[in-house]
Design a protein around this motif. Structure first.
Motif, PDB file in Angstrom:
ATOM      1  N   LYS A  36       0.831  -1.211   0.000  1.00  0.00           N
ATOM      2  CA  LYS A  36       0.000   0.000   0.000  1.00  0.00           C
ATOM      3  C   LYS A  36       0.863   1.256   0.000  1.00  0.00           C
ATOM      4  N   LEU A  39       2.193   1.729  -3.546  1.00  0.00           N
ATOM      5  CA  LEU A  39       1.146   2.199  -4.446  1.00  0.00           C
ATOM      6  C   LEU A  39       0.788   3.655  -4.171  1.00  0.00           C
ATOM      7  N   SER A  42       3.303   6.052  -5.556  1.00  0.00           N
ATOM      8  CA  SER A  42       3.342   6.078  -7.024  1.00  0.00           C
ATOM      9  C   SER A  42       2.313   7.027  -7.620  1.00  0.00           C
ATOM     10  N   LEU A  44      -0.899   6.758  -8.166  1.00  0.00           N
ATOM     11  CA  LEU A  44      -1.711   6.094  -9.182  1.00  0.00           C
ATOM     12  C   LEU A  44      -3.068   6.770  -9.313  1.00  0.00           C
ATOM     13  N   LEU A  60       0.262  -6.991  -5.429  1.00  0.00           N
ATOM     14  CA  LEU A  60       0.395  -5.609  -5.894  1.00  0.00           C
ATOM     15  C   LEU A  60      -0.513  -5.363  -7.099  1.00  0.00           C
ATOM     16  N   SER A  64      -3.608  -2.684  -6.739  1.00  0.00           N
ATOM     17  CA  SER A  64      -3.571  -1.497  -7.604  1.00  0.00           C
ATOM     18  C   SER A  64      -4.809  -1.427  -8.490  1.00  0.00           C
ATOM     19  N   TYR A  68      -7.227   1.446  -6.786  1.00  0.00           N
ATOM     20  CA  TYR A  68      -6.963   2.635  -7.595  1.00  0.00           C
ATOM     21  C   TYR A  68      -7.638   2.615  -8.959  1.00  0.00           C
ATOM     22  N   SER A  72      -4.030  -3.260 -14.402  1.00  0.00           N
ATOM     23  CA  SER A  72      -2.821  -3.856 -13.841  1.00  0.00           C
ATOM     24  C   SER A  72      -2.581  -5.259 -14.369  1.00  0.00           C
TER      25      SER A  72
END
Length: 132
Positions: A36, A39, A42, A44, A60, A64, A68, A72
């Motif tokens: 987390k 992510l 990043s 996102l 992951l 993601s 988000y 992915s």
């Protein structure tokens, strides 16, 4: 002990990619708190294209996608770990886990690429796949 030819063949089919995968990226599950944090850092956004190279169990990839709204995809080359990730995909919705060698893929549409590789593999990744 009576070993059949097909048993040796199955062993080779499972062992060779697994050994090859372990040379570049051994399976080391990342704690969910760290996933987390990665992510979040990043930045996102919904619809972004995310790749996880050597995705292991796919955590992951699925987080993601679910949290988000990212598109992915994770690549795993160890057949046993890939099978485990596919099984876990039944419970984690979103994201896609593919069996494949990370060096033979096209990442041109990527917004974010995650990879946790050993030093030599990271150097190769930077040299071959990261545009300058």
């Amino acid at each position: 002990m009576n070993i059949r030819v097909y048993e040796i063949g199955i062993f080779i089919l499972l062992a060779v990619p697994t050994i090859y995968a372990m040379i570049g990226a051994p399976f080391v599950p990342t704690h969910m708190v760290q996933v987390k944090r990665m992510l979040d850092s990043s930045r996102l956004k919904k619809g972004m294209r995310v790749y996880d190279l050597g995705c292991g169990d796919g955590r992951l990839v699925h987080v993601s996608a679910a949290k988000y709204g990212c598109k992915s995809t994770g690549y795993e080359y160890s057949p046993l770990i890939w099978f485990w990730a596919k099984f876990l995909s039944l419970f984690w919705k979103g994201g896609e886990i593919r069996f494949g060698n990370i060096w033979n893929q096209n990442y041109r549409d990527a917004d974010v690429i995650f990879c946790y590789l050993l030093t030599q593999a990271m150097k190769k990744f930077e040299k071959e796949l990261v545009p300058k």
